[in-house]
Every structure is written in C-alpha cells, then in structure tokens.
Design a protein around this motif. Structure first.
Motif, PDB file in Angstrom:
ATOM      1  N   PHE A   1       0.880  -1.280  -0.105  1.00  5.46           N
ATOM      2  CA  PHE A   1      -0.048  -0.018   0.109  1.00  5.46           C
ATOM      3  C   PHE A   1       0.826   1.252  -0.108  1.00  5.46           C
ATOM      4  O   PHE A   1       1.974   1.458   0.776  1.00  5.46           O
ATOM      5  CB  PHE A   1      -1.036  -0.064   1.362  1.00  5.46           C
ATOM      6  CG  PHE A   1      -1.692   1.215   1.517  1.00  5.46           C
ATOM      7  CD1 PHE A   1      -2.495   1.527   0.456  1.00  5.46           C
ATOM      8  CD2 PHE A   1      -1.476   2.044   2.527  1.00  5.46           C
ATOM      9  CE1 PHE A   1      -3.644   2.631   0.842  1.00  5.46           C
ATOM     10  CE2 PHE A   1      -2.120   3.400   2.596  1.00  5.46           C
ATOM     11  CZ  PHE A   1      -3.071   3.610   1.809  1.00  5.46           C
TER      12      PHE A   1
ATOM     13  N   ALA B   1       0.681   5.113   0.317  1.00  4.93           N
ATOM     14  CA  ALA B   1      -0.370   6.211   0.639  1.00  4.93           C
ATOM     15  C   ALA B   1      -0.269   7.542  -0.146  1.00  4.93           C
ATOM     16  O   ALA B   1      -1.008   8.242  -0.335  1.00  4.93           O
ATOM     17  CB  ALA B   1      -0.310   6.696   2.052  1.00  4.93           C
TER      18      ALA B   1
ATOM     19  N   SER C   1      -2.456   6.265  -3.581  1.00  2.00           N
ATOM     20  CA  SER C   1      -3.582   5.444  -3.304  1.00  2.00           C
ATOM     21  C   SER C   1      -4.652   6.545  -3.345  1.00  2.00           C
ATOM     22  O   SER C   1      -4.593   7.684  -2.717  1.00  2.00           O
ATOM     23  CB  SER C   1      -3.576   4.866  -2.087  1.00  2.00           C
ATOM     24  OG  SER C   1      -5.112   4.293  -1.750  1.00  2.00           O
TER      25      SER C   1
ATOM     26  N   ARG D   1      -7.844   5.524  -2.469  1.00  7.02           N
ATOM     27  CA  ARG D   1      -8.604   4.739  -1.695  1.00  7.02           C
ATOM     28  C   ARG D   1      -9.548   5.711  -0.712  1.00  7.02           C
ATOM     29  O   ARG D   1      -8.920   6.578  -0.185  1.00  7.02           O
ATOM     30  CB  ARG D   1      -7.968   3.555  -0.744  1.00  7.02           C
ATOM     31  CG  ARG D   1      -8.820   2.936  -0.071  1.00  7.02           C
ATOM     32  CD  ARG D   1      -8.091   1.780   0.674  1.00  7.02           C
ATOM     33  NE  ARG D   1      -9.025   0.940   1.838  1.00  7.02           N
ATOM     34  CZ  ARG D   1      -8.519  -0.208   2.004  1.00  7.02           C
ATOM     35  NH1 ARG D   1      -7.328  -0.569   1.891  1.00  7.02           N
ATOM     36  NH2 ARG D   1      -9.197  -0.898   3.041  1.00  7.02           N
TER      37      ARG D   1
ATOM     38  N   SER E   1      -0.904  11.794   2.512  1.00  6.65           N
ATOM     39  CA  SER E   1      -1.770  11.192   1.032  1.00  6.65           C
ATOM     40  C   SER E   1      -2.515  12.348   0.095  1.00  6.65           C
ATOM     41  O   SER E   1      -3.062  12.993   0.974  1.00  6.65           O
ATOM     42  CB  SER E   1      -2.788  10.013   1.440  1.00  6.65           C
ATOM     43  OG  SER E   1      -3.202   9.635   0.149  1.00  6.65           O
TER      44      SER E   1
ATOM     45  N   ALA F   1      -5.784  10.115  -1.149  1.00  8.13           N
ATOM     46  CA  ALA F   1      -6.934   9.148  -0.381  1.00  8.13           C
ATOM     47  C   ALA F   1      -7.892  10.179   0.096  1.00  8.13           C
ATOM     48  O   ALA F   1      -7.685  11.393   0.458  1.00  8.13           O
ATOM     49  CB  ALA F   1      -6.132   8.465   0.865  1.00  8.13           C
TER      50      ALA F   1
ATOM     51  N   GLY G   1      -3.713  -1.099   3.809  1.00  6.04           N
ATOM     52  CA  GLY G   1      -4.163   0.459   3.624  1.00  6.04           C
ATOM     53  C   GLY G   1      -5.225   0.858   4.694  1.00  6.04           C
ATOM     54  O   GLY G   1      -4.946   1.854   5.345  1.00  6.04           O
TER      55      GLY G   1
END
Length: 348
Positions: free
Chosen positions: A114, A116, A119, A121, A147, A150, A317
């Motif tokens: 993962f 950050a 990502s 997400r 991040s 995110a 994550g």
C-alpha cells in the motif's frame, strides 16, 4: 432459457455452469476502469466534474458515459431543466456502486504494497459529531500530509448505531464509539482512542447554579437540553440518558436535539442545563457564555474506542488508516484533568 445479453434465467431449468459462463462473459466485456467513472458520474451528476475527479479529459468521460449507457441499455444521466438527474436504474446503481468499488479495491490491494502517496482509496468512518470535535482536525491534517489522493468519508452516527453495529461494521472501514454490550461480536476488533468525563454546563449568567458543583436538587428542578432523547424510553441506550439515570434525574426536557455539538449552543443564554462531554464543553466555553460545573456524584467515564471488522486486520491500507486515527486521538485535545470549573473567561 438464458438471455445471452443479460445472463438471466427466463424460464425452466438451466445448468449452473451456463449461468456462470454467461455472467463471466458479461464481466469480461466490461472495462473495470468504467467502474471508477460510473462512481463519479453518479456522485457528481456532471460529466465535467466527474472527469476532474477521475483525472481524465471531459471527452474521455463522455466516451465512458456512452459505453456505460450501451452496457446498461439505459441513459443513466437524464438532462432535465438544464442539469443531469439520475435515471431510475442509476438510482439503483448508486445504492450499490460504493460497496462494489470498495470490494474491488480491497481485492486488487490484497497481498500488495500500500502506497499512501499514490492511493486513491476512500476510507469510511462512522463517528459522532462529538468525536469529530476531538479527532476531526488532527485526522484530516494527518491524511492530507501523508496522502494527496486518499479520501475520507465521514458518516455521522445516528442513535441506532449500537442496535445495528453488526451490520454497520461490515459496511464501513471503522466506527468510533464507546463500547456497549452489543459490540461484543467475535469478529469485532478495537483499539483505545481517548477518555473523557461528564460535566454539567449552564449559561454564564444562570443564577440558579451558584456553586462549582451542580446541586442534585437543582438538577431535578431544572429544564434540560438533551441529545437523542425520547420521553417514552428512559433510560435509553444513549450515553447521556444512562448517566442522567445514574444521577437519579429524569430530565424536564425543554430542548431535544439529534446532535452532541449543538447542545452547548442551545444552553448558552438560557436557564437550561445539560450534561456534556468535558472535551466538548471546554472547547465550546472558549467562545460561548458558559459555565462548567462538576456533577454531584461520579459518573461512568467515557472510553472511546476505534472499532473495525477482523477482515481488515492485515489490510495494509486499513492499517495505515487505523494508525492515523489512533495518532489523531493522541494528538487531539488535552486529556481531561484541569479544574472542572471554568471561571476565567469573559464573553461578549
């Protein structure tokens, strides 16, 4: 018979593998990148904004919408009065796309590293507005620092959380809450965040309460502002209700409100009283004309914990996000412990 275009059983019996092959064929023909575009189109209901959210050009988003319309054989976004609205089918898709998107994201992230910094997400956390006052600022600051992409989806908790916690914990990433007996589910995991205690708050010029410790008889005679209160169900599972019952006070409710943060605002400049978490009371007393009083007898301390489903234990994550929440709790408001009574502030 099986409709090869839809993979639906129309009549009679068909072999199980026939249905599987049909469903697999449909999935094989769908570019999963379209799922990302679909999600943003349903959220934004605007092609240009959806393109910006995904990071593609507006023509690319329009082309993706055209492909989605062909796939679902539906307009999805319908222009009315100069703006887009969701079609009936799109409303159904909107109710499902988040869980599908998150499931695909978890599937693709399984066993991988993962990152950050890259990502995109989205993490969903169920939390009360009181806990937002404690954790909100340090958590969002930490996420922004670590991040760029995110995202955080904050769902404000409703009164029915405890009753539905088994369902809720499967549908979201985390829940911030005090423990209750209904949280005793084998697949639940938790970590401590912070503690707090209960205090009484009154308006700064309230003449009924003159001492630094609220008098029990005065509390019984006073009118109250109470969050999440129901006259027919006392005491209820709501924390404030349980603590009032411990005091032996059935409140004469003048104002009820579905919010913790609103309570101090509804007390200020009135003759009402309220039972409030000390962190919230002290934060509000900096800008509202309030006095903070000790309760006439000890109440249960507040222990706030972070809860998640066991399936996220090894999700890299999710572990990153849990660390941010726990660190936000440690770096949030100072732990209670200063003198209870706030007498030094002057208010305009």
């Amino acid at each position: 018979m099986v409709d090869s275009q839809r993979g639906l059983v129309i009549g009679g019996r068909v072999p199980f593998d026939g249905v599987v092959k049909s469903a697999t064929s449909r999935l094989a023909g769908l570019d999963l990148n379209l799922l990302i575009v679909l999600r943003e189109l349903l959220r934004e209901r605007n092609v240009t904004r959806a393109a910006e959210r995904v990071g593609v050009t507006q023509p690319a988003a329009s082309a993706a919408l055209a492909r989605l319309r062909r796939y679902f054989d539906d307009d999805l976004l319908v222009r009315r009065n100069g703006r887009y609205e969701l079609s009936a089918l799109a409303v159904q898709l909107d109710a499902q796309v988040e869980s599908v998107y998150e499931g695909v994201e978890r599937l693709l992230a399984t066993g991988s590293r993962f990152d950050a910094t890259t990502s995109r997400r989205e993490f969903t956390i169920v939390i009360s507005d009181y806990a937002v006052a404690v954790l909100g600022r340090p958590l969002t600051a930490a996420m922004s620092a670590e991040s760029e992409h995110a995202r955080l989806n904050v769902v404000l908790v409703r009164e029915s959380l405890a009753a539905n916690i088994g369902h809720t914990i499967r549908a979201v990433d985390c829940v911030v809450s005090q423990p209750t007996s209904r949280f005793r589910i084998p697949e639940m995991r938790s970590a401590p965040l912070f503690t707090d205690r209960w205090v009484c708050v009154v308006a700064a010029d309230n003449g009924r309460f003159g001492a630094e410790i609220a008098d029990l008889a005065e509390l019984r005679d006073a009118t109250w502002v109470v969050p999440y209160h129901h006259d027919s169900d006392f005491p209820s599972v709501v924390p404030v209700s349980r603590q009032l019952a411990r005091l032996g006070v059935r409140p004469q409710v003048a104002v009820r409100v579905d919010s913790f943060q609103a309570v101090p605002h509804l007390v200020a400049s009135t003759d009402h009283v309220a039972l409030v978490q000390e962190r919230l009371a002290r934060d509000c007393a900096r800008y509202l004309p309030l006095r903070i009083l000790a309760c006439p007898k000890p109440l249960e301390p507040l222990e706030v914990r972070l809860w998640w489903h066991e399936r996220y234990d090894e999700d890299l994550g999710h572990r990153w996000f849990r660390r941010l929440v726990i660190e936000a709790a440690r770096g949030g408001s100072p732990s209670p412990g200063a003198p209870i009574v706030d007498t030094g502030h002057q208010h305009d």
